[in-house]
Design a protein around this motif. Sequence first.
Motif, PDB file in Angstrom:
ATOM      1  N   GLU A  29       0.876  -1.171   0.000  1.00  0.00           N
ATOM      2  CA  GLU A  29       0.000   0.000   0.000  1.00  0.00           C
ATOM      3  C   GLU A  29       0.912   1.220   0.000  1.00  0.00           C
ATOM      4  OE1 GLU A  29      -3.746   0.907   2.588  1.00  0.00           O
ATOM      5  OE2 GLU A  29      -2.067   1.967   3.512  1.00  0.00           O
ATOM      6  N   MET A  60      -2.889   4.836  -2.222  1.00  0.00           N
ATOM      7  CA  MET A  60      -3.880   5.547  -1.426  1.00  0.00           C
ATOM      8  C   MET A  60      -4.394   6.778  -2.162  1.00  0.00           C
ATOM      9  SD  MET A  60      -5.613   5.879   1.368  1.00  0.00           S
ATOM     10  CE  MET A  60      -4.834   4.778   2.573  1.00  0.00           C
ATOM     11  N   VAL A  94      -6.617   2.500  -3.091  1.00  0.00           N
ATOM     12  CA  VAL A  94      -7.217   2.413  -1.760  1.00  0.00           C
ATOM     13  C   VAL A  94      -7.951   3.727  -1.513  1.00  0.00           C
ATOM     14  CG1 VAL A  94      -6.779   2.072   0.704  1.00  0.00           C
ATOM     15  CG2 VAL A  94      -5.244   1.015  -0.985  1.00  0.00           C
ATOM     16  N   THR A 122      -9.455  -1.067  -2.784  1.00  0.00           N
ATOM     17  CA  THR A 122      -9.778  -1.407  -1.401  1.00  0.00           C
ATOM     18  C   THR A 122     -10.556  -0.255  -0.774  1.00  0.00           C
ATOM     19  OG1 THR A 122      -7.748  -2.721  -1.123  1.00  0.00           O
ATOM     20  CG2 THR A 122      -8.788  -1.876   0.887  1.00  0.00           C
ATOM     21  N   HIS A 124     -10.935   1.379   2.594  1.00  0.00           N
ATOM     22  CA  HIS A 124     -10.039   1.271   3.754  1.00  0.00           C
ATOM     23  C   HIS A 124     -10.779   1.391   5.076  1.00  0.00           C
ATOM     24  CE1 HIS A 124     -10.355   5.556   4.147  1.00  0.00           C
ATOM     25  NE2 HIS A 124      -9.630   5.832   3.072  1.00  0.00           N
ATOM     26  N   ARG A 125     -10.055   1.694   6.132  1.00  0.00           N
ATOM     27  CA  ARG A 125     -10.596   1.590   7.482  1.00  0.00           C
ATOM     28  C   ARG A 125     -11.661   2.620   7.835  1.00  0.00           C
ATOM     29  NH1 ARG A 125      -7.158   1.139  12.417  1.00  0.00           N
ATOM     30  NH2 ARG A 125      -9.203   0.511  13.224  1.00  0.00           N
ATOM     31  N   TYR A 149     -11.936  -5.044   1.654  1.00  0.00           N
ATOM     32  CA  TYR A 149     -12.127  -4.114   2.768  1.00  0.00           C
ATOM     33  C   TYR A 149     -10.937  -4.243   3.707  1.00  0.00           C
ATOM     34  CZ  TYR A 149     -16.985  -3.035   1.645  1.00  0.00           C
ATOM     35  OH  TYR A 149     -18.128  -2.585   1.028  1.00  0.00           O
ATOM     36  N   LEU A 150     -10.247  -3.135   3.942  1.00  0.00           N
ATOM     37  CA  LEU A 150      -9.211  -3.092   4.973  1.00  0.00           C
ATOM     38  C   LEU A 150      -9.897  -2.729   6.277  1.00  0.00           C
ATOM     39  CD1 LEU A 150      -6.351  -2.989   6.156  1.00  0.00           C
ATOM     40  CD2 LEU A 150      -6.156  -0.655   5.285  1.00  0.00           C
ATOM     41  N   THR A 151      -9.840  -3.621   7.273  1.00  0.00           N
ATOM     42  CA  THR A 151     -10.580  -3.400   8.503  1.00  0.00           C
ATOM     43  C   THR A 151      -9.936  -4.118   9.678  1.00  0.00           C
ATOM     44  OG1 THR A 151     -12.717  -3.776   9.600  1.00  0.00           O
ATOM     45  CG2 THR A 151     -12.129  -5.312   7.846  1.00  0.00           C
ATOM     46  N   HIS A 204      -2.544  -6.983   6.716  1.00  0.00           N
ATOM     47  CA  HIS A 204      -1.958  -5.689   6.352  1.00  0.00           C
ATOM     48  C   HIS A 204      -1.164  -5.164   7.546  1.00  0.00           C
ATOM     49  CE1 HIS A 204      -2.269  -1.383   4.908  1.00  0.00           C
ATOM     50  NE2 HIS A 204      -2.326  -1.148   6.204  1.00  0.00           N
TER      51      HIS A 204
END
Length: 232
Positions: A29, A60, A94, A122, A124-125, A149-151, A204
């Motif tokens: 990332e 990003m 992202v 993605t 992201h959070r 999904y980044l979580t 991640h």
Amino acid sequence: MSKRAVLEVIALDIEDAVAAQAGGADRLELVTEMAADGLTPSARTFAGIRAAVDIDLRVMLRLADGFAAGDAKELDRLVGVARELRDAGADQFVLGFLDAEDGVDLDAVERVVAALDGARWTFHRAIDRAADREALRKQLADLPGLDTYLTAGSAEGVDGGLPTLTAEACRRGEQGYDQTILVGGGLRLEHVPALVDAGLDAFHIGGAARPRGWEGAVSAGAVAEWRAALDA
């Protein structure tokens, strides 16, 4: 044969990227300004890293700290940056935006995604700050390119999010739950066995790859420790 778990590492520059790949990362990332929780790197930085490594890169798309897309002018600027990166060869991204009520800012997400021309991305959070995770997933379910999904399962990190992560892993196949769950946010090696047992297979890391903290570079050895743990 079991599927190899995905290991994604945050990279700020070429040195980070080369070390992460040497340690066994599958994907990077790319961000800048970790003091602002990760902002968009320049197209020049992307091009340099792309020339230095041959693993997947996710860039990003965020111009300011937080999860708001900003006003119309700021959103226009972000769309332009996304197109510039796409023209430079970036093909994975992202992103993620919330509105003032902590619901998904669907208009902003759709505008940026349209500029990606089908590239994979993605969310992201921002999902961990959403008022309703399930509603967010369903609203985004049909957007082109969304595959991850980044979580951490919680705004506070994986320690508090384990029950949510394991519950969502069991919902694969339902509307809004077909995307890969990429676990990140306070993730530690001791979390890995329970997450793998729950069927999660994408991880991640950021600070965990940097023994000297964010002032230091990614350590190939630290990444290799994670690679070995996931492969085990």
